[in-house]
Design an enzyme around this catalytic site. Structure first.
Site, PDB file in Angstrom:
ATOM      1  N   GLN A  84       0.837  -1.199   0.000  1.00  0.00           N
ATOM      2  CA  GLN A  84       0.000   0.000   0.000  1.00  0.00           C
ATOM      3  C   GLN A  84       0.869   1.244   0.000  1.00  0.00           C
ATOM      4  O   GLN A  84       1.930   1.288   0.620  1.00  0.00           O
ATOM      5  CB  GLN A  84      -0.924   0.005   1.214  1.00  0.00           C
ATOM      6  CG  GLN A  84      -1.991   1.095   1.140  1.00  0.00           C
ATOM      7  CD  GLN A  84      -3.098   0.900   2.143  1.00  0.00           C
ATOM      8  OE1 GLN A  84      -3.211  -0.149   2.761  1.00  0.00           O
ATOM      9  NE2 GLN A  84      -3.930   1.900   2.326  1.00  0.00           N
ATOM     10  N   SER A 143       3.780  -5.896   3.219  1.00  0.00           N
ATOM     11  CA  SER A 143       2.493  -5.777   3.901  1.00  0.00           C
ATOM     12  C   SER A 143       1.388  -6.416   3.070  1.00  0.00           C
ATOM     13  O   SER A 143       1.350  -7.641   2.939  1.00  0.00           O
ATOM     14  CB  SER A 143       2.205  -4.308   4.218  1.00  0.00           C
ATOM     15  OG  SER A 143       1.113  -4.188   5.085  1.00  0.00           O
ATOM     16  N   ARG A 192      -9.595  -7.176   4.248  1.00  0.00           N
ATOM     17  CA  ARG A 192      -8.517  -6.603   5.071  1.00  0.00           C
ATOM     18  C   ARG A 192      -8.494  -5.089   4.937  1.00  0.00           C
ATOM     19  O   ARG A 192      -8.369  -4.359   5.933  1.00  0.00           O
ATOM     20  CB  ARG A 192      -7.177  -7.203   4.640  1.00  0.00           C
ATOM     21  CG  ARG A 192      -5.945  -6.700   5.406  1.00  0.00           C
ATOM     22  CD  ARG A 192      -4.708  -7.393   4.843  1.00  0.00           C
ATOM     23  NE  ARG A 192      -3.482  -7.086   5.552  1.00  0.00           N
ATOM     24  CZ  ARG A 192      -2.634  -6.116   5.222  1.00  0.00           C
ATOM     25  NH1 ARG A 192      -2.930  -5.316   4.184  1.00  0.00           N
ATOM     26  NH2 ARG A 192      -1.516  -5.928   5.908  1.00  0.00           N
TER      27      ARG A 192
END
Length: 309
Positions: free
Chosen positions: A11, A93, A118
């Site tokens: 991200q 991540s 998520r």
């Protein structure tokens, strides 16, 4: 023979227009975007292609969007270089979910849906707390840990030598930024994120993610996949589920993960997905490692040409 690892974007790499030229150039790429829209019941492709930026930067769109574009890059690379083998995979991540999917742990649709859940759970945690993140440039880990202890923030990302990200409540982050500068940091840059990722403030997302993961069929990985939490290969299916839940609040040990792969003979790395952040980290970790990336049509062609040479 070179040993290859695939690296998947995390991200922050999202950018309006990502994947658009790949879908326009390859019908197979457009088919993956169509499959994603069907799996999620929304037009994720249009958000990736056209934004707006305010939508794409929201966690519930950014995470599945980056997963999708990274997956398309992976599939196109396999199409164009069918003899390419890879011995390992890792992801930053959210990219760890893409890496596990590439290694066959989840189906494409299951991986995409889990990442979508998520992202939504983490967005909810962001909205329930008041957190932020700052990148500290030019300090070592020991000094960064001192700053965390003195201010109550946490180490979120250990990316590469000289770049560490801290995470926590906004007022504590501001004190930590001031202390970092006092301790000699070259820069302490606030990050444009919705909350305090990889800190205890994301704890509200963990139980929900655990439930979502329990509903997904998992298989053992076909290649080594490195865990962000342990900086070592994932173990059993049960351990993978457990570690992915821990990952939400744990530090991302990226530099250590890359050094593990280097120590085990990986000499070629291919970054897949929007941006080139992971390539930049690798230059700081080991400038002798061979690094390629596939983010768009031009980088795909460059990487294909180099791998076929």
């Amino acid at each position: 023979m070179r040993k290859t690892a695939l690296l998947f974007a995390g991200q922050g790499a999202q950018v309006v227009g990502m994947g658009k030229d790949l879908a326009a150039a390859f019908p197979s790429a457009q088919a993956w975007f169509d499959r994603a829209n069907s799996a999620l019941g929304c037009d994720l492709a249009t958000v990736c292609f056209n934004g707006p930026d305010a939508a794409l930067t929201r966690t519930e769109y950014a995470q599945p969007g980056i997963f999708l574009v990274s997956w398309v890059a992976f599939q196109l690379l396999k199409e164009r270089v069918p003899v390419l083998d890879f011995e390992a995979a890792a992801g930053l991540s959210l990219g760890e979910f893409t890496a596990l999917t590439a290694a066959g742990v989840m189906s494409f649709e299951d991986g995409l849906r889990v990442v979508s859940h998520r992202g939504r759970f983490m967005q909810e945690a962001c909205e329930a707390t008041h957190g932020g993140m700052t990148a500290i440039i030019g300090l070592d880990e020991a000094l960064a840990r001192e700053i965390c202890e003195e201010t109550g923030v946490e180490l979120a990302n250990l990316n590469c030598p000289g770049q560490i990200v801290i995470s926590g409540e906004l007022e504590k982050i501001e004190r930590a930024r001031e202390l970092a500068k006092a301790k000699g940091a070259k820069k302490a840059l606030p990050l444009p994120v919705a909350g305090a990722y990889h800190s205890r403030l994301m704890g509200g997302a963990q139980t929900k993610l655990q439930t979502a993961l329990a509903a997904v069929p998992f298989r053992p990985p076909s290649v080594t996949v490195i865990s962000n939490v342990t900086a070592r290969p994932h173990g059993s299916v049960a351990e993978i589920r457990s570690v992915l839940v821990r990952q939400v609040t744990a530090s991302v040990r990226w530099e250590e993960s890359m050094r593990y792969l280097l120590a085990h003979g990986i000499t070629r790395f291919i970054e897949l997905g929007p941006g080139t952040a992971l390539s930049g980290f690798m230059k700081r970790i080991d400038r002798h490692a061979q690094m390629f990336n596939v983010a768009d049509l031009s980088s795909l062609e460059e990487t294909v040409k180099a791998l076929r040479a």
